[in-house]
Design an enzyme around this catalytic site. Structure first.
Site, PDB file in Angstrom:
ATOM      1  N   HIS A  21       0.854  -1.190   0.000  1.00 35.04           N
ATOM      2  CA  HIS A  21       0.000   0.000   0.000  1.00 35.04           C
ATOM      3  C   HIS A  21       0.886   1.235   0.000  1.00 35.04           C
ATOM      4  CE1 HIS A  21      -3.961   1.831   0.761  1.00 35.04           C
ATOM      5  NE2 HIS A  21      -3.301   2.719   1.473  1.00 35.04           N
ATOM      6  N   LYS A 165     -10.964   6.289  -3.697  1.00 26.81           N
ATOM      7  CA  LYS A 165     -10.117   7.394  -3.295  1.00 26.81           C
ATOM      8  C   LYS A 165      -8.725   7.046  -3.784  1.00 26.81           C
ATOM      9  CE  LYS A 165      -8.604   8.680   0.992  1.00 26.81           C
ATOM     10  NZ  LYS A 165      -8.693   8.937   2.441  1.00 26.81           N
ATOM     11  N   LYS A 167      -4.539   7.766  -3.160  1.00 28.36           N
ATOM     12  CA  LYS A 167      -3.517   8.370  -2.342  1.00 28.36           C
ATOM     13  C   LYS A 167      -2.580   9.112  -3.279  1.00 28.36           C
ATOM     14  CE  LYS A 167      -3.824   7.476   1.772  1.00 28.36           C
ATOM     15  NZ  LYS A 167      -4.561   8.403   2.635  1.00 28.36           N
ATOM     16  N   ASP A 196      -6.395  12.223  -2.079  1.00 32.47           N
ATOM     17  CA  ASP A 196      -5.833  12.495  -0.750  1.00 32.47           C
ATOM     18  C   ASP A 196      -4.313  12.628  -0.796  1.00 32.47           C
ATOM     19  OD1 ASP A 196      -5.190  12.690   1.901  1.00 32.47           O
ATOM     20  OD2 ASP A 196      -5.882  10.682   2.464  1.00 32.47           O
ATOM     21  N   GLU A 222      -8.900  15.800  -0.391  1.00 30.42           N
ATOM     22  CA  GLU A 222      -8.735  15.582   1.055  1.00 30.42           C
ATOM     23  C   GLU A 222      -7.385  16.097   1.521  1.00 30.42           C
ATOM     24  OE1 GLU A 222      -9.625  11.584   2.244  1.00 30.42           O
ATOM     25  OE2 GLU A 222      -8.422  11.722   4.061  1.00 30.42           O
ATOM     26  N   ASP A 247      -8.584  16.404   7.036  1.00 26.14           N
ATOM     27  CA  ASP A 247      -8.283  15.133   7.721  1.00 26.14           C
ATOM     28  C   ASP A 247      -7.208  15.364   8.781  1.00 26.14           C
ATOM     29  OD1 ASP A 247      -8.008  12.568   8.543  1.00 26.14           O
ATOM     30  OD2 ASP A 247      -7.163  11.782   6.693  1.00 26.14           O
ATOM     31  N   LYS A 271     -12.256  10.220  12.329  1.00 29.99           N
ATOM     32  CA  LYS A 271     -11.551   8.972  12.645  1.00 29.99           C
ATOM     33  C   LYS A 271     -11.569   8.830  14.152  1.00 29.99           C
ATOM     34  CE  LYS A 271      -8.463   9.036   8.681  1.00 29.99           C
ATOM     35  NZ  LYS A 271      -7.152   9.382   8.129  1.00 29.99           N
ATOM     36  N   GLU A 325     -14.618   4.967   4.551  1.00 28.07           N
ATOM     37  CA  GLU A 325     -13.561   4.225   3.835  1.00 28.07           C
ATOM     38  C   GLU A 325     -12.987   3.132   4.732  1.00 28.07           C
ATOM     39  OE1 GLU A 325     -10.115   6.608   3.001  1.00 28.07           O
ATOM     40  OE2 GLU A 325     -10.137   7.530   4.981  1.00 28.07           O
TER      41      GLU A 325
HETATM   42 MG   LIG Z   1      -6.496  11.212   4.685  1.00 24.50          MG
END
Ligand SMILES: [Mg+2]
Length: 384
Positions: A21, A165, A167, A196, A222, A247, A271, A325
């Site tokens: 990832h 989404k 990254k 993001d 984001e 975030d 979160k 997510e």
């Molecule tokens: Mg984020």
């Protein structure tokens, strides 16, 4: 009823993930968790989980969480009545600054235990579910443009996930924004994506590309700017091109108030770990509701334990307009519970059994437990 916290133990668990990832700063192949097991005087046990995207995200790691719980939180909480959750949160905040991920893991174990004591699912201790199903957004992080587009189309076509989404923030901001636009364009006609960059872009460059990001159909941006650049985020919101999500910049109810006052976000990424637990998360959700800000259920990439806790908190919100997510259980190669929470057709269903509604799999727990002499078999590869 006499009911006190009798014992607290912590363990670190390392679980492999299905594919590497790519975050903005590093690529990971395993994910680590700090598991809290909290025992009450009536012998009921509550389970909590602490995990972070990485120490780069907020300065905590599973190792710091374990130390903070063992050395500082445990002595404070032994002998306390677990039913007074707000008092326990205030006690932890008064004695220990920051360390919200560690505190969230402990709060999670308390709510799980209380759910078993009262034989109700945790969401009922938080106000009761407003919704019982949450659409889940998958993060495309294969590391290549073609890989991300192909993965998105395949998942969309076989109804595994409907929203995505990506990254960003791995390369220079300019290269990154072009890459994001190409992926968004490649998925047009299938799905809109959120982007993001984890705070790695700058004001001028982001402003310059806002119209193109809008044209490419990017659904939200984001945390494009550094967490402390609230004025810059405010400028981007005022452009009214792509909705701006906060975030990293919103890690407490105090941050949330500042962002509301400065109109520095259209969407809050919630979160439970960054806010220090479910109760604090719902306070931020309420602030968002008061300001007409939408909410999105963010993730720290949890196992089914943390994912269940997220679901219990998020499902009580009225304004979870962008779904969530929380795809951790789909992303990990294995899990720590008997029945993992897998999404079906891009949707997760709230567990209704008592507590978090999950049962720890003791065999898996032992199998993935990190032993003292091991540092970690997490093969993290640092990017330059
Ligand atoms: Mg984020």
């Amino acid at each position: 009823m006499d009911l006190l916290i009798k014992h607290i133990t912590t363990d670190i668990i390392d679980i492999p993930i299905k594919r590497p990832h790519q975050f903005s700063t590093e690529k990971i192949t395993t994910k680590s968790f700090m598991i809290v097991r909290l025992h009450l005087t009536n012998d009921i046990e509550g389970i909590g989980e602490g995990t972070t995207p990485g120490i780069w995200w907020n300065g905590e790691s599973v190792e710091t969480m374990k130390l903070v719980v063992d050395q500082y939180i445990k002595p404070l909480l032994l002998g306390k009545d677990p039913r007074y959750v707000e008092q326990i949160l205030a006690l932890m905040d008064r004695h220990i600054r920051g360390n919200s991920f560690a505190k969230a893991a402990v709060e999670m174990s308390i709510y799980d235990a209380l759910g078993h004591v009262f034989q109700v699912p945790v969401h009922q201790l938080l106000g009761g579910a407003f919704t019982k199903e949450v659409p889940i957004r998958w993060a495309l992080a294969s590391g290549s443009i073609e890989g991300d587009i192909n993965e998105g189309i395949e998942l969309y076509q076989n109804h595994t996930y409907q929203t995505f989404k990506i990254k960003s923030g791995k390369e220079s901001p300019e290269k990154d924004v072009i890459r994001s636009i190409k992926i968004a364009e490649g998925l047009q006609g299938y799905s809109a994506i959120g982007v993001d960059p984890n705070g790695s872009w700058n004001r001028l460059m982001t402003k310059k590309w806002m119209e193109e990001l809008n044209q490419a159909g990017v659904e939200f941006l984001e945390q494009p700017l550094a967490p402390e650049d609230i004025d810059g985020m405010s400028d981007l919101v005022s452009m009214k091109r792509v909705p701006i999500m906060a975030d990293e910049g919103i890690a407490s109810i105090h941050d949330a108030r500042q962002i509301v006052e400065k109109k520095a976000a259209d969407i809050f990424s919630l979160k439970i770990h960054k806010f220090g637990g479910m109760r604090h998360t719902l306070k931020v959700g309420a602030l968002a509701e008061s300001a007409g800000i939408c909410c999105f259920g963010g993730t720290s990439l949890e196992t089914s334990i943390g994912t269940a806790a997220n679901l219990h908190a998020f499902c009580t919100l009225r304004n979870l307009d962008y779904g969530a997510e929380i795809f951790g259980p789909d992303w990990l190669k294995d899990d720590l519970v008997v029945e993992p929470l897998k999404s079906k057709k891009g949707t997760l269903t709230l567990p209704e059994k008592p507590g978090l509604g999950i049962e720890l799999d003791e065999t898996k727990f032992t199998q993935y437990k990190r032993h003292k002499e091991e540092n970690s078999w997490n093969t993290t590869m640092r990017q330059p």
